[in-house]
Design a protein around this motif. Sequence first.
Motif, mmCIF file in Angstrom:
data_model
loop_
_atom_site.group_PDB
_atom_site.id
_atom_site.type_symbol
_atom_site.label_atom_id
_atom_site.label_comp_id
_atom_site.label_asym_id
_atom_site.label_seq_id
_atom_site.Cartn_x
_atom_site.Cartn_y
_atom_site.Cartn_z
ATOM 1 N N LEU A 132 0.852 -1.182 0.000
ATOM 2 C CA LEU A 132 0.000 0.000 0.000
ATOM 3 C C LEU A 132 0.888 1.232 0.000
ATOM 4 C CD1 LEU A 132 -2.373 -1.328 2.747
ATOM 5 C CD2 LEU A 132 -2.892 -1.170 0.329
ATOM 6 N N GLY A 133 0.386 2.310 -0.580
ATOM 7 C CA GLY A 133 1.165 3.530 -0.657
ATOM 8 C C GLY A 133 0.368 4.749 -0.255
ATOM 9 N N ASP A 134 1.075 5.858 -0.116
ATOM 10 C CA ASP A 134 0.416 7.115 0.211
ATOM 11 C C ASP A 134 0.082 7.875 -1.072
ATOM 12 O OD1 ASP A 134 2.818 8.261 -0.658
ATOM 13 O OD2 ASP A 134 3.534 8.683 1.369
ATOM 14 N N ALA A 135 -0.476 9.050 -0.928
ATOM 15 C CA ALA A 135 -0.911 9.846 -2.078
ATOM 16 C C ALA A 135 0.254 10.242 -2.989
ATOM 17 C CB ALA A 135 -1.638 11.102 -1.595
ATOM 18 N N GLU A 136 1.460 10.292 -2.439
ATOM 19 C CA GLU A 136 2.631 10.669 -3.240
ATOM 20 C C GLU A 136 3.276 9.465 -3.939
ATOM 21 O OE1 GLU A 136 2.474 11.863 0.165
ATOM 22 O OE2 GLU A 136 1.408 13.552 -0.721
ATOM 23 N N GLY A 137 2.709 8.281 -3.758
ATOM 24 C CA GLY A 137 3.250 7.094 -4.403
ATOM 25 C C GLY A 137 4.367 6.415 -3.637
ATOM 26 N N ASN A 138 4.516 6.726 -2.362
ATOM 27 C CA ASN A 138 5.532 6.089 -1.532
ATOM 28 C C ASN A 138 4.944 4.860 -0.854
ATOM 29 O OD1 ASN A 138 7.490 8.204 -1.938
ATOM 30 N ND2 ASN A 138 6.208 9.454 -0.593
ATOM 31 N N ALA A 139 5.671 3.763 -0.872
ATOM 32 C CA ALA A 139 5.225 2.553 -0.188
ATOM 33 C C ALA A 139 5.166 2.823 1.311
ATOM 34 C CB ALA A 139 6.176 1.404 -0.487
ATOM 35 N N THR A 140 4.065 2.411 1.933
ATOM 36 C CA THR A 140 3.893 2.665 3.360
ATOM 37 C C THR A 140 3.644 1.396 4.172
ATOM 38 O OG1 THR A 140 1.541 3.091 3.034
ATOM 39 C CG2 THR A 140 3.013 5.009 3.034
ATOM 40 N N VAL A 141 2.965 0.408 3.590
ATOM 41 C CA VAL A 141 2.580 -0.787 4.335
ATOM 42 C C VAL A 141 2.667 -2.011 3.436
ATOM 43 C CG1 VAL A 141 0.689 -1.948 5.567
ATOM 44 C CG2 VAL A 141 1.009 0.509 5.830
ATOM 45 N N ALA A 142 3.266 -3.071 3.964
ATOM 46 C CA ALA A 142 3.255 -4.372 3.296
ATOM 47 C C ALA A 142 2.164 -5.206 3.957
ATOM 48 C CB ALA A 142 4.604 -5.056 3.436
ATOM 49 N N GLU A 143 1.434 -5.953 3.149
ATOM 50 C CA GLU A 143 0.314 -6.735 3.662
ATOM 51 C C GLU A 143 0.378 -8.150 3.110
ATOM 52 O OE1 GLU A 143 -3.772 -4.998 3.908
ATOM 53 O OE2 GLU A 143 -4.232 -6.544 2.413
ATOM 54 N N LEU A 144 0.115 -9.116 3.968
ATOM 55 C CA LEU A 144 -0.045 -10.516 3.599
ATOM 56 C C LEU A 144 -1.409 -10.922 4.117
ATOM 57 C CD1 LEU A 144 1.016 -13.240 2.556
ATOM 58 C CD2 LEU A 144 2.116 -13.558 4.790
ATOM 59 N N GLY A 145 -2.264 -11.420 3.237
ATOM 60 C CA GLY A 145 -3.617 -11.727 3.656
ATOM 61 C C GLY A 145 -4.116 -13.056 3.135
ATOM 62 N N TYR A 146 -5.128 -13.552 3.823
ATOM 63 C CA TYR A 146 -5.801 -14.788 3.438
ATOM 64 C C TYR A 146 -7.301 -14.563 3.548
ATOM 65 C CZ TYR A 146 -1.225 -16.865 4.129
ATOM 66 O OH TYR A 146 0.107 -17.153 4.056
ATOM 67 N N LEU A 147 -8.035 -15.003 2.535
ATOM 68 C CA LEU A 147 -9.500 -14.952 2.548
ATOM 69 C C LEU A 147 -10.035 -16.371 2.472
ATOM 70 C CD1 LEU A 147 -10.258 -12.086 0.002
ATOM 71 C CD2 LEU A 147 -10.274 -11.949 2.487
ATOM 72 N N PHE A 148 -11.063 -16.643 3.267
ATOM 73 C CA PHE A 148 -11.697 -17.956 3.298
ATOM 74 C C PHE A 148 -13.203 -17.780 3.303
ATOM 75 C CE2 PHE A 148 -7.618 -18.387 5.405
ATOM 76 C CZ PHE A 148 -7.089 -19.502 4.783
ATOM 77 N N ALA A 149 -13.893 -18.816 2.882
ATOM 78 C CA ALA A 149 -15.353 -18.789 2.890
ATOM 79 C C ALA A 149 -15.903 -20.078 3.487
ATOM 80 C CB ALA A 149 -15.886 -18.584 1.473
#
Length: 186
Positions: A132-149
């Motif tokens: 994820l990045g901010d409005a200026e295009g700088n990386a701010t957050v790395a995310e690892l996710g899992y979705l299940f149903a």
Amino acid sequence: MLSYALDYESKWWLPVPSEFPTATDEDLAGWARRVAATSPSSAPWNTDPWAGFLAQQLEQQYAELDPDRMLALWYCPYGVPAAGYVQMFALPRAGEADLMAELAGLTSMVAMRPNAVRAHGLGDGVGYSRILGDAEGNATVAELGYLFAPEQATVAVIARSADPEVIGMMAPELWELVETVRLTAQ
């Protein structure tokens, strides 16, 4: 109403209360002071003058969590404050779930390559990573996710850190945690 059970390794994870005051009437400031005083702390938070601000830092990290989460654990491989965190969301649903459609709405500064996963207690799902990045295009957050149903619910387990290396380091412990999640309807 959905509830959960899971196992986690306390040397990596610190459970975070869902709300304050807690069942023992501890407020956020009191909880942060207790955690700062009783938990190992990472550098530089274990030396002056940083140590004096550790409880305040823990309060700030708490404020960054989503208030709608079902669960939050801080990832503390070096001690507090947390190097990253994981949150779990579980929402009841009726009908079929389209996990790929859920992911289609996410944005990332790098290409997302979802992959199929299967967790013991949650069944088939989709794993992904993104930046994820901010409005200026700088990386701010790395995310690892899992979705299940699983039956009658959609479950998201999302780990985040400002440091992509922490996400990589966290990945095996996160998957071990995901494998233990069990949902029950009340």
